[in-house]
Design an enzyme around this catalytic site. Structure first.
Site: not given
Ligand code: CDP
Length: 787
Positions: A221, A741, A371-372
């Site tokens: 990523q 998110e 995802r946060c």
């Protein structure tokens, strides 16, 4: 109302995703789609023990298999000082062990072969002689005196404590608690969960011995940051930064799990450098689920203080953060517990204090931002559970308590008790909208009637505040790399565009939305704009995509770069129109002379002139770069309301309705945002009701395959009802906030609150997620409920 036409497709248009034709036709290029001539394959031998000394690694049987070329061990890497590597939190992580293994499924050795299956056979034939050591999997026990010290490799380490971190005003908070009229306290455990993206991790390392250049296709990523880290770690063996090219091709989901550098990548690089041949390493599903970094594993003790009238006064939190055997969390360096101190949420607390202790255990690295944006889900879950607890304790409606304590719109920019400066928000508007949409008053009435009949129905609210867009470089860096992001836009003579960004989409649709940002600013149709990311040889330097940072950082850079181009385009237009710059006006796609709209030059005409007829004294060409360092983070928010019915016979929680009202400021692509929210809600449902990775006392992973690690499918997923409010960010060039998110952050608390709401009258005060039928069934039986 969008400013541009549907053909141009700027902000606010639900432009169909440009990347989808290749994905839905199976034409995407993922790492495993690469096949290079002469490519070799790597497979990894993994430890069956969670803590054990390695007495011997016997490789002869493996090497006897035709096609097996080498077995690489920690001893081999130690010769080049590559057996340990730094983590993103400046801890150390084994690439391959020399002395002992620290968690089940840890890499022990790697087999290089001519074929993937031969490599797997080779891995099975490697014989490792282990001497088991005492195992520590319980983070609380790991801190007890006398617990076996796990990181014996670290000089001076005498226990399993990694760091202590605290934030806020302890004295003021303690005083507020002494003066409080009502307090509630609760222990909350947020278990380990795994990102489980559809594509596992992998790479193809191709070292060109003639050029001395490494090309590494990898599932990352953050390609630029990884290149820099590789250069810093392996510079001594000749891998300088300009001789490393990292390409992140199509990625099948990252969710934070593809930020860390896993040992497999490093071993593949070492193998390619040594052999001069391309080497492929692709994890299988079980390896991915058992050995890659995990999220959560926070043991939280929270306390909330209030006045009898429901005014919240103070929040106090102590947390033990289980990081596994190394702190490999992908957090900004300054914040070892990520952004956990957003835990005051949407409420106007006057005092707050938070303490976190990082702990080593015999587990794989934990602490990734799943995802946060860095521990925000943990923070939101805590405050939203506590506010609900307080409401029930006070006998107040949870919506009423929230509305009473929300930060008011006129208080923005708002400085929280823990030091964050919230950019903008209107929390009451979002909650009112959600209440209206779901019919809150009627549902409460229905609940009363159902309760009379002995039926179990609950309504749960979560009014979360997110914090995304890391970040302002004065506070945010990873290993010293400042967290800005970048965009480079090049307009070609015919008005077509190539735009490159420092981020890397893993399914979020950047090829579409970044093109829309440029279309918005320059009036060039989305169809004429090619967006590229993920190749360090071509893209400008950036810190990558995670923590919903792309829109607040690289998206903003795209707008700024486009505006630079517009400035130059204006000068060219003035020259072509023989007019003063000051007399020109812009409307998407063209400059015209004020009062004479027919006297105009389109951006395409201007682009052509930039290469064929550029004004004297102005350089030819039409391009710009922006490295955007955001002045602040963005604070998207929302209010979610969940209605559950609980089966008294089985303990099963059924989500009857779920309304999600989100606010991410100005929206670039409404369809994509809705998709992000639907996906996020499902990823919030997952840990709320299903997902958990736990370990037995020997450190054996429970939930290490999809048979035991439950992911919700379409069958389990309710119909999400979404809506929005719009409170633009005052500092983002487009008024946008991140959104990726929000739903994952906000959803679990709404579900957990609904379940406790359904069971409160039975004496239930809290249930840790995942709220399985077995847990609920037990609570029901303990409360004397039978069916
Ligand atoms: O960093 P990441 O791409 O995961 O998160 P994000 O910035 O929240 O963006 C997710 C997707 O939603 C991207 O395609 C964004 O361009 C899009 N988005 C949008 O259309 N409008 C917003 N206000 C925020 C995001």
């Amino acid at each position: 109302m969008p400013r541009t036409s549907p053909e141009v497709g700027g902000m606010g248009h639900s432009v169909k995703r440009k990347e989808d034709p290749r994905f839905i036709r199976g034409k995407g290029t993922y790492v495993d789609d690469l096949h290079l001539p002469g490519m070799l394959y790597l497979d990894i031998v993994r430890s069956p023990f969670a803590h054990a000394k390695i007495k011997k690694i016997e490789v002869s049987k493996a090497l006897a298999i035709p096609g097996v070329l080498a077995v690489i061990t920690g001893q081999d890497l130690a010769r080049y000082n590559l057996h340990w590597m730094p983590t993103l939190m400046s801890d150390t992580q084994m690439v391959l062990p020399v002395e002992k293994v620290m968690y089940q499924a840890q890499e022990v050795a790697a087999v290089l072969a001519t074929d993937r299956y031969i490599a797997a056979d080779g891995a099975e034939a490697v014989e490792v002689d282990y001497e088991p050591l005492p195992v520590v999997v319980d983070a609380k026990k790991a801190l007890e005196p006398g617990a076996p010290v796990l990181r014996t490799d670290k000089p001076g380490q005498t226990d399993n404590h990694i760091w202590h971190w605290q934030w806020g005003d302890r004295t003021a908070t303690d005083r507020a608690f002494q003066e409080a009229e009502v307090t509630v306290q609760q222990e909350i455990y947020l278990p380990r969960i795994h990102v489980s993206s559809i594509e596992t991790c992998g790479c193809v390392a191709d070292f060109d011995k003639v050029e001395g250049k490494l090309t590494l296709w990898m599932t990352t990523q953050a390609p630029h940051a990884v290149r820099t880290v590789f250069a810093l770690v392996a510079g001594h063996v000749g891998l300088a930064e300009h001789k490393i090219r990292i390409i992140s091709p199509d990625i099948g989901g990252g969710f934070g799990g593809k930020v860390p550098v896993y040992p497999g990548y490093v071993i593949a690089v070492a193998a390619s450098v040594l052999t001069g041949k391309p080497v492929k390493w692709i994890e299988d599903r079980m390896e991915n689920l058992q050995a890659d970094s995990f999220a959560r594993d926070y043991h939280i003790a929270a306390e909330l203080a209030a006045k009898k009238d429901g005014t919240l006064t103070a929040l106090r939190i102590k947390t033990i953060a289980d990081h596994g055997y190394t702190d490999a969390a992908a957090n900004p360096s300054k914040f070892p517990a990520g952004l956990f101190h957003i835990c005051t949420g949407s409420y106007d607390f006057k005092a707050a204090h938070v303490e976190v202790d990082g702990v080593y255990t015999n587990k794989p690295p934990g602490g990734i931002a799943y995802r946060c944006s860095f521990r925000v889900t943990e923070a939101v879950h805590t405050v939203e559970r506590m506010v609900d607890l307080m409401a029930h304790q006070l006998g107040m409606d949870p919506a009423e308590l929230r509305l009473k304590n929300f930060i008011k719109p006129e208080q923005f920019p708002y400085r929280s008790a823990l030091g964050w400066e919230y950019d903008s928000g209107n929390y009451a508007a979002a909650l009112h909208k959600a209440m209206e949409k779901i019919g809150y008053a009627e549902l409460r009435q229905e609940q009363i009637e159902k309760r009379r009949r002995g039926e179990l129905m609950g309504i749960g609210i979560s009014s979360f505040t997110e914090i995304v867009g890391a970040g302002p470089s004065k506070h945010f860096d990873i290993l010293g790399l400042k967290m800005f992001d970048s965009s480079e836009i090049r307009i070609h003579p015919t008005g077509k565009v190539t735009a490159r960004f420092g981020t890397k989409s893993q399914g979020q649709g950047h090829e579409t939305t970044y093109a829309q940002i440029i279309a918005e600013e320059l009036g060039i149709p989305v169809a004429d704009i090619q967006v590229e990311e993920g190749d360090t040889d071509t893209a400008p330097y950036g810190l990558g995509t995670y923590a919903s940072r792309s829109t607040p950082t690289a998206g903003a850079a795209g707008a700024v770069a486009a505006r630079k181009i517009r400035e130059k385009a204006k000068k060219i237009a003035a020259y072509l129109l023989e007019a003063n710059e000051e007399d020109l006006e812009w409307e998407p796609g063209k400059f015209f002379v004020r009062g004479t709209p027919a006297k105009a030059k389109t951006i395409q005409e201007i682009a052509f002139a930039a290469y064929t007829n550029h004004p004297p004294g102005i350089e030819a060409g039409l391009e710009a770069v922006s490295y955007y360092d955001p002045p602040n983070l963005t604070y998207p928010f929302g209010s979610y309301i969940c209605v559950v019915d609980i089966d008294k016979g089985t303990g099963e929680v059924k989500i009857r309705r779920f309304v999600a009202v989100d606010d991410c400021g100005n929206i670039i692509n409404p369809m994509i945002v809705e998709g992000q929210i639907h996906g996020g809600l499902t990823m919030g449902l997952a840990p709320a009701l299903y997902e958990e990775i736990s370990y037995d006392e020997y450190g054996n992973i429970l939930g290490g395959s999809f048979i035991d690690y439950l992911l919700p499918t379409a069958v389990e997923t309710p119909k999400w009802e979404t809506d929005k409010t719009c409170t633009p960010s005052p500092h983002h060039p487009l008024g946008a906030k991140g959104v990726g998110e929000s739903a994952t952050v906000g959803a679990p608390a709404a579900i957990a609150n609904a379940v406790v709401d359904a069971l409160w009258h039975l004496g239930v005060r809290h249930v840790d997620i995942p709220i399985t039928p077995a847990k609920v069934w037990k609570l029901l039986r303990e409360s004397g409920v039978t069916d």
